[in-house]
Motif scaffolding. Structure first.
Motif, mmCIF file in Angstrom:
data_model
loop_
_atom_site.group_PDB
_atom_site.id
_atom_site.type_symbol
_atom_site.label_atom_id
_atom_site.label_comp_id
_atom_site.label_asym_id
_atom_site.label_seq_id
_atom_site.Cartn_x
_atom_site.Cartn_y
_atom_site.Cartn_z
ATOM 1 N N LEU A 172 0.319 13.700 14.552
ATOM 2 C CA LEU A 172 0.116 13.657 15.999
ATOM 3 C C LEU A 172 -0.106 15.066 16.548
ATOM 4 C CD1 LEU A 172 2.964 11.171 16.983
ATOM 5 C CD2 LEU A 172 0.529 10.656 16.721
ATOM 6 N N PRO A 173 -0.872 15.177 17.621
ATOM 7 C CA PRO A 173 -0.952 16.488 18.282
ATOM 8 C C PRO A 173 0.395 16.840 18.906
ATOM 9 C CG PRO A 173 -2.024 14.802 19.612
ATOM 10 C CD PRO A 173 -1.674 14.152 18.307
ATOM 11 N N GLU A 174 0.667 18.117 19.006
ATOM 12 C CA GLU A 174 1.931 18.568 19.598
ATOM 13 C C GLU A 174 1.646 19.205 20.956
ATOM 14 O OE1 GLU A 174 4.192 21.022 17.018
ATOM 15 O OE2 GLU A 174 4.164 19.604 15.354
ATOM 16 N N ALA A 175 2.302 18.677 21.979
ATOM 17 C CA ALA A 175 2.097 19.172 23.344
ATOM 18 C C ALA A 175 3.058 20.320 23.655
ATOM 19 C CB ALA A 175 2.303 18.038 24.345
ATOM 20 N N ALA A 176 2.523 21.329 24.301
ATOM 21 C CA ALA A 176 3.341 22.470 24.732
ATOM 22 C C ALA A 176 2.620 23.161 25.878
ATOM 23 C CB ALA A 176 3.575 23.433 23.578
ATOM 24 N N PHE A 177 3.361 23.795 26.755
ATOM 25 C CA PHE A 177 2.728 24.566 27.828
ATOM 26 C C PHE A 177 3.677 25.673 28.296
ATOM 27 C CE2 PHE A 177 4.874 20.985 29.897
ATOM 28 C CZ PHE A 177 5.609 21.599 30.897
ATOM 29 N N THR A 178 3.100 26.655 28.960
ATOM 30 C CA THR A 178 3.864 27.748 29.557
ATOM 31 C C THR A 178 3.678 27.704 31.068
ATOM 32 O OG1 THR A 178 1.986 29.236 29.249
ATOM 33 C CG2 THR A 178 3.669 29.231 27.519
ATOM 34 N N ILE A 179 4.684 28.217 31.792
ATOM 35 C CA ILE A 179 4.652 28.224 33.256
ATOM 36 C C ILE A 179 4.524 29.664 33.734
ATOM 37 C CG2 ILE A 179 5.873 27.556 35.366
ATOM 38 C CD1 ILE A 179 7.419 25.517 33.703
ATOM 39 N N ILE A 180 3.511 29.941 34.562
ATOM 40 C CA ILE A 180 3.270 31.301 35.055
ATOM 41 C C ILE A 180 3.154 31.252 36.584
ATOM 42 C CG2 ILE A 180 1.758 33.306 34.923
ATOM 43 C CD1 ILE A 180 0.771 32.212 32.238
ATOM 44 N N PRO A 181 3.992 31.934 37.330
ATOM 45 C CA PRO A 181 5.238 32.561 36.839
ATOM 46 C C PRO A 181 6.279 31.486 36.534
ATOM 47 C CG PRO A 181 5.143 32.703 39.211
ATOM 48 C CD PRO A 181 3.845 32.079 38.787
ATOM 49 N N ASP A 182 7.361 31.878 35.891
ATOM 50 C CA ASP A 182 8.365 30.891 35.493
ATOM 51 C C ASP A 182 9.338 30.567 36.631
ATOM 52 O OD1 ASP A 182 9.698 33.251 35.595
ATOM 53 O OD2 ASP A 182 10.411 33.214 33.525
ATOM 54 N N SER A 183 9.133 31.191 37.805
ATOM 55 C CA SER A 183 9.944 30.840 38.976
ATOM 56 C C SER A 183 9.125 31.131 40.239
ATOM 57 C CB SER A 183 11.264 31.630 39.007
ATOM 58 O OG SER A 183 11.005 33.018 39.106
ATOM 59 N N ALA A 184 9.431 30.432 41.316
ATOM 60 C CA ALA A 184 8.701 30.629 42.575
ATOM 61 C C ALA A 184 9.553 30.101 43.713
ATOM 62 C CB ALA A 184 7.363 29.894 42.538
ATOM 63 N N CYS A 185 9.307 30.612 44.915
ATOM 64 C CA CYS A 185 10.004 30.138 46.101
ATOM 65 C C CYS A 185 9.260 28.946 46.697
ATOM 66 C CB CYS A 185 10.105 31.261 47.150
ATOM 67 S SG CYS A 185 11.130 32.650 46.605
ATOM 68 N N LEU A 186 9.995 28.066 47.313
ATOM 69 C CA LEU A 186 9.422 26.860 47.875
ATOM 70 C C LEU A 186 8.312 27.205 48.871
ATOM 71 C CD1 LEU A 186 9.558 23.752 48.182
ATOM 72 C CD2 LEU A 186 11.209 24.123 50.055
ATOM 73 N N GLY A 187 7.166 26.653 48.660
ATOM 74 C CA GLY A 187 6.039 26.838 49.576
ATOM 75 C C GLY A 187 5.302 28.132 49.416
ATOM 76 N N ASN A 188 5.740 28.979 48.516
ATOM 77 C CA ASN A 188 5.099 30.281 48.353
ATOM 78 C C ASN A 188 4.384 30.372 46.996
ATOM 79 O OD1 ASN A 188 6.087 31.124 50.811
ATOM 80 N ND2 ASN A 188 7.902 32.103 49.920
#
Length: 219
Positions: A172-188
């Motif tokens: 099976l394919p393996e799913a993965a992802f990164t989050i950029i940036p890894d944190s953020a303020c609500l609505g910003n």
């Protein structure tokens, strides 16, 4: 005596000889007991001719002939239809496609046993004897690699045949992802999700990505 050049005049226990049935094979032998291997099915004619040497003081021979028939039953035609691409943890189905050939003059043969044998990549063998002779085989493939499938069919006349083929169970394919940036303020700002770290399975390259951020997500 029997005229061996025109045996169509004789009625045998298994029916009359006719031009639609292959009764004769070019083979002969001598002795009290002989053996013969038939290469085609059907109702076969067996012609036996017996003779003595000259009986003294008369210079003539005694001879006699007899004719009978034997049924040579065909082996069943055994086959199954497999699926194309199969991936790990799929349910794989193999469609039963076997039958007894129709031979003129040969009747009464039925399928009495159908056995599926599955060999998994580690070499384990599982055997399935299904209740119906028309049942398809359905299995869960829980290991990757080549799986060998063998189907054996037997008849009430002691004839049997088999067919085997293999399938490749893909990873099976393996799913993965990164989050950029890894944190953020609500609505910003903008949060970016990158799935480039996902890896292909052995069935081919990834062609589609589906994202789900929940029922209240805004894209």
């Amino acid at each position: 005596d029997i005229d061996s050049t025109n045996i169509s005049n004789y009625l045998l226990p298994n029916g009359p000889i006719n031009s639609d049935t292959n009764y004769l094979q070019n083979s002969s032998g001598f002795g009290l007991q002989i053996s013969h291997t038939y290469t085609t099915p059907g109702v076969k004619c067996v012609l036996q001719q017996m003779a003595t040497g000259p009986i003294l003081p008369c210079n003539y021979e005694y001879s006699n002939s007899t004719i009978d028939s034997i049924i040579i039953y065909p082996k069943p035609d055994v086959n199954f239809i497999k699926e194309g691409n199969v991936c790990l943890n799929d349910s794989a189905t193999f469609l039963y496609n076997s039958q007894i050939p129709t031979i003129p003059g040969v009747i009464g043969q039925t399928i009495t046993a159908v056995t599926w044998e599955v060999t998994t990549p580690p070499g384990n063998i599982d055997t399935y004897i299904l209740g119906s002779y028309n049942d398809n085989l359905q299995i869960l493939v829980d290991n990757t690699g080549y799986w060998n499938i063998k189907l054996t069919v037997e008849t009430n006349k002691g004839c049997s045949n088999l067919y085997e083929d293999s399938i490749l169970v893909h990873t099976l394919p393996e799913a993965a992802f990164t989050i950029i940036p890894d944190s953020a303020c609500l609505g910003n700002g903008l949060t970016y999700f990158n799935a480039i770290s996902s890896t292909d399975g052995s069935a081919g390259q990834i062609v589609e990505y589906n994202w789900n951020f929940g029922p209240n997500a805004i894209f």
